[in-house]
Structures are given as structure tokens and as C-alpha cells.
Design a protein around this motif. Structure first.
Motif, PDB file in Angstrom:
ATOM      1  N   ASP A 110       7.552   7.495   1.158  1.00 22.37           N
ATOM      2  CA  ASP A 110       6.530   8.194   1.940  1.00 22.37           C
ATOM      3  C   ASP A 110       5.665   9.116   1.094  1.00 22.37           C
ATOM      4  OD1 ASP A 110       7.286   6.911   4.251  1.00 22.37           O
ATOM      5  OD2 ASP A 110       8.442   8.607   5.037  1.00 22.37           O
ATOM      6  N   ASP A 111       6.260   9.747   0.075  1.00 23.27           N
ATOM      7  CA  ASP A 111       5.494  10.681  -0.746  1.00 23.27           C
ATOM      8  C   ASP A 111       4.818  10.006  -1.947  1.00 23.27           C
ATOM      9  OD1 ASP A 111       7.596  10.212  -2.496  1.00 23.27           O
ATOM     10  OD2 ASP A 111       8.249  12.316  -2.583  1.00 23.27           O
ATOM     11  N   GLY A 112       5.004   8.692  -2.117  1.00 23.45           N
ATOM     12  CA  GLY A 112       4.349   7.953  -3.191  1.00 23.45           C
ATOM     13  C   GLY A 112       4.953   8.157  -4.566  1.00 23.45           C
ATOM     14  N   SER A 113       6.115   8.787  -4.650  1.00 26.16           N
ATOM     15  CA  SER A 113       6.719   9.058  -5.958  1.00 26.16           C
ATOM     16  C   SER A 113       7.667   7.954  -6.412  1.00 26.16           C
ATOM     17  CB  SER A 113       7.464  10.395  -5.934  1.00 26.16           C
ATOM     18  OG  SER A 113       8.596  10.303  -5.079  1.00 26.16           O
ATOM     19  N   ARG A 114       8.047   7.054  -5.473  1.00 25.54           N
ATOM     20  CA  ARG A 114       8.982   5.977  -5.812  1.00 25.54           C
ATOM     21  C   ARG A 114       8.497   4.662  -5.211  1.00 25.54           C
ATOM     22  NH1 ARG A 114      11.280  10.233  -4.032  1.00 25.54           N
ATOM     23  NH2 ARG A 114      11.819   9.422  -1.991  1.00 25.54           N
ATOM     24  N   VAL A 126      14.829   0.826  -7.367  1.00 27.50           N
ATOM     25  CA  VAL A 126      13.796   1.827  -7.163  1.00 27.50           C
ATOM     26  C   VAL A 126      13.200   2.176  -8.525  1.00 27.50           C
ATOM     27  CG1 VAL A 126      15.397   3.809  -7.275  1.00 27.50           C
ATOM     28  CG2 VAL A 126      13.190   4.041  -6.095  1.00 27.50           C
ATOM     29  N   MET A 127      11.876   2.303  -8.542  1.00 24.88           N
ATOM     30  CA  MET A 127      11.172   2.718  -9.753  1.00 24.88           C
ATOM     31  C   MET A 127      10.555   4.095  -9.506  1.00 24.88           C
ATOM     32  SD  MET A 127       7.867   1.123 -11.755  1.00 24.88           S
ATOM     33  CE  MET A 127       6.719   1.629 -10.474  1.00 24.88           C
ATOM     34  N   ASN A 128      10.807   5.029 -10.416  1.00 22.96           N
ATOM     35  CA  ASN A 128      10.152   6.323 -10.393  1.00 22.96           C
ATOM     36  C   ASN A 128       8.722   6.088 -10.883  1.00 22.96           C
ATOM     37  OD1 ASN A 128       9.069   8.801 -11.541  1.00 22.96           O
ATOM     38  ND2 ASN A 128      11.074   9.671 -11.136  1.00 22.96           N
ATOM     39  N   VAL A 129       7.739   6.403 -10.077  1.00 16.38           N
ATOM     40  CA  VAL A 129       6.349   6.103 -10.401  1.00 16.38           C
ATOM     41  C   VAL A 129       5.860   6.900 -11.610  1.00 16.38           C
ATOM     42  CG1 VAL A 129       3.984   6.164  -9.510  1.00 16.38           C
ATOM     43  CG2 VAL A 129       5.849   5.385  -8.049  1.00 16.38           C
ATOM     44  N   HIS A 130       6.415   8.081 -11.837  1.00 14.27           N
ATOM     45  CA  HIS A 130       5.924   8.930 -12.923  1.00 14.27           C
ATOM     46  C   HIS A 130       6.335   8.444 -14.304  1.00 14.27           C
ATOM     47  CE1 HIS A 130       4.404  11.604  -9.910  1.00 14.27           C
ATOM     48  NE2 HIS A 130       5.604  11.653  -9.347  1.00 14.27           N
ATOM     49  N   ASP A 131       7.576   7.967 -14.451  1.00 10.18           N
ATOM     50  CA  ASP A 131       8.017   7.529 -15.788  1.00 10.18           C
ATOM     51  C   ASP A 131       8.420   6.050 -15.834  1.00 10.18           C
ATOM     52  OD1 ASP A 131      10.469   7.495 -14.496  1.00 10.18           O
ATOM     53  OD2 ASP A 131      11.355   9.092 -15.702  1.00 10.18           O
ATOM     54  N   HIS A 132       8.300   5.364 -14.701  1.00 11.32           N
ATOM     55  CA  HIS A 132       8.624   3.932 -14.563  1.00 11.32           C
ATOM     56  C   HIS A 132      10.095   3.619 -14.816  1.00 11.32           C
ATOM     57  CE1 HIS A 132       4.197   2.450 -15.044  1.00 11.32           C
ATOM     58  NE2 HIS A 132       4.326   3.394 -14.135  1.00 11.32           N
ATOM     59  N   ALA A 133      10.956   4.637 -14.717  1.00 15.48           N
ATOM     60  CA  ALA A 133      12.400   4.405 -14.842  1.00 15.48           C
ATOM     61  C   ALA A 133      12.880   3.648 -13.611  1.00 15.48           C
ATOM     62  CB  ALA A 133      13.139   5.732 -14.965  1.00 15.48           C
ATOM     63  N   TRP A 161       0.834  -1.207   0.000  1.00 14.28           N
ATOM     64  CA  TRP A 161       0.000   0.000   0.000  1.00 14.28           C
ATOM     65  C   TRP A 161       0.864   1.251   0.000  1.00 14.28           C
ATOM     66  CZ3 TRP A 161      -5.145   0.637  -0.469  1.00 14.28           C
ATOM     67  CH2 TRP A 161      -5.953  -0.492  -0.300  1.00 14.28           C
ATOM     68  N   SER A 162       0.407   2.265  -0.708  1.00 11.87           N
ATOM     69  CA  SER A 162       1.067   3.566  -0.631  1.00 11.87           C
ATOM     70  C   SER A 162       0.727   4.188   0.724  1.00 11.87           C
ATOM     71  CB  SER A 162       0.595   4.485  -1.763  1.00 11.87           C
ATOM     72  OG  SER A 162      -0.767   4.839  -1.582  1.00 11.87           O
ATOM     73  N   GLU A 163       1.587   5.080   1.188  1.00 17.19           N
ATOM     74  CA  GLU A 163       1.379   5.755   2.472  1.00 17.19           C
ATOM     75  C   GLU A 163       0.067   6.550   2.461  1.00 17.19           C
ATOM     76  OE1 GLU A 163       2.510   6.460   6.347  1.00 17.19           O
ATOM     77  OE2 GLU A 163       3.603   5.250   4.900  1.00 17.19           O
ATOM     78  N   GLN A 164      -0.319   7.060   1.298  1.00 16.83           N
ATOM     79  CA  GLN A 164      -1.540   7.841   1.168  1.00 16.83           C
ATOM     80  C   GLN A 164      -2.790   6.961   1.202  1.00 16.83           C
ATOM     81  OE1 GLN A 164       1.116   7.985  -0.940  1.00 16.83           O
ATOM     82  NE2 GLN A 164       1.994   9.844  -0.092  1.00 16.83           N
ATOM     83  N   GLY A 165      -2.622   5.645   0.965  1.00 20.81           N
ATOM     84  CA  GLY A 165      -3.750   4.723   1.010  1.00 20.81           C
ATOM     85  C   GLY A 165      -4.658   4.775  -0.195  1.00 20.81           C
TER      86      GLY A 165
END
Length: 139
Positions: free
Chosen positions: A84-88, A108-115, A30-34
Motif C-alpha cells: 500500500d505504501d509503495g515501498s515493497r 518480496v522486493m524492497n523497492v529502495h535497495d532491490h533486496a 500499478w502502485s497504489e499511488q498511481g
């Protein structure tokens, strides 16, 4: 069809919603934001017995019936955790170096570009998670 299926429970309404993730879910993060999670599912009929076969699915709480497969995550992915911020999304997967099965690297995967970046490429050992904490062994 047998397998572990994923359902989401709304604690306020008591409504149980099936997620559109294929059967044989092995773990979720789960992401921290839920508001979202990544579910790892193995192939049907014990396909993982023949070799790595995990697939990662992004499930949004607002629309659990329509998950998105994250094809950039490797089929050897074991487990993961969100930043924690859901970006990775940090995860363990088969070591990139010539290593036997069971030796893992931290990625680690960058959530925005999947790098994806290997964070432990120069480490001569393996990483793992026996419970909720990361652990390290040296070769």
C-alpha cells in the motif's frame, strides 16, 4: 514486430503515450499511488517457449518513455502487487526449492535497495493467483 505494447493514457488530456518497455508485455502492476507501475515483458518471437524469459520494468508515469529494468527480479516472475505504501513489491516466481516448473514461492522486493526475500521458503506447497486473490495448494 508483433507483440503487446504498453501505452499510458492521460484521462484528463486524452493523450496516449507509448512506454519504452519492449514488446510482449504480459502483465502490469500499478502502485497504489498511481505514479508508477511494474511491467513484465517476455522475450521477442516467443522466446519463453524455450524457457523462462520474463523481464521486469519500472515505468514512471512522469516519464514512460524511459523505463528502468529491474534486473534483480527473476526471469521466472509470474505476477506481482505493490504494498500500500509503495515501498515493497510482492511477487510469485519459481519455487527456490527443487520443485518442478509451476511451483511458486512468494517473494518480496524492497523497492529502495532491490533486496529480495523469499517469504514462503519453508512452505511445502505452491502459491498462485487465479484472479485477483492469492491461493495456496499443499503438496
Amino acid at each position: 514486430m508483433h507483440g503487446k505494447r504498453l501505452y499510458l493514457l492521460n484521462p484528463e488530456s486524452g493523450k496516449l503515450s507509448p512506454a519504452g518497455v519492449p514488446a510482449d508485455v504480459s502483465t502490469v502492476a500499478w502502485s497504489e499511488q498511481g505514479d508508477r507501475l511494474i511491467a513484465l515483458a517476455e522475450g521477442p518471437n516467443n522466446a519463453g517457449d524455450l524457457g523462462p524469459d520474463s523481464k521486469a520494468w519500472l515505468v514512471m508515469v512522469a516519464d514512460p518513455a524511459h523505463p528502468t529494468q529491474i534486473k534483480e527480479l527473476p526471469i521466472t516472475i509470474e505476477t506481482g502487487a505493490w504494498s500500500d505504501d509503495g515501498s515493497r513489491f510482492y511477487f510469485l516466481s519459481q519455487a527456490a526449492r527443487d520443485a518442478p516448473p509451476g511451483y511458486s514461492d512468494l517473494y518480496v522486493m524492497n523497492v529502495h535497495d532491490h533486496a529480495i526475500q523469499n517469504l514462503s521458503a519453508d512452505f511445502s506447497g505452491s502459491l498462485g493467483v487465479p484472479s485477483r486473490y492469492w491461493w495456496v495448494t499443499r503438496s
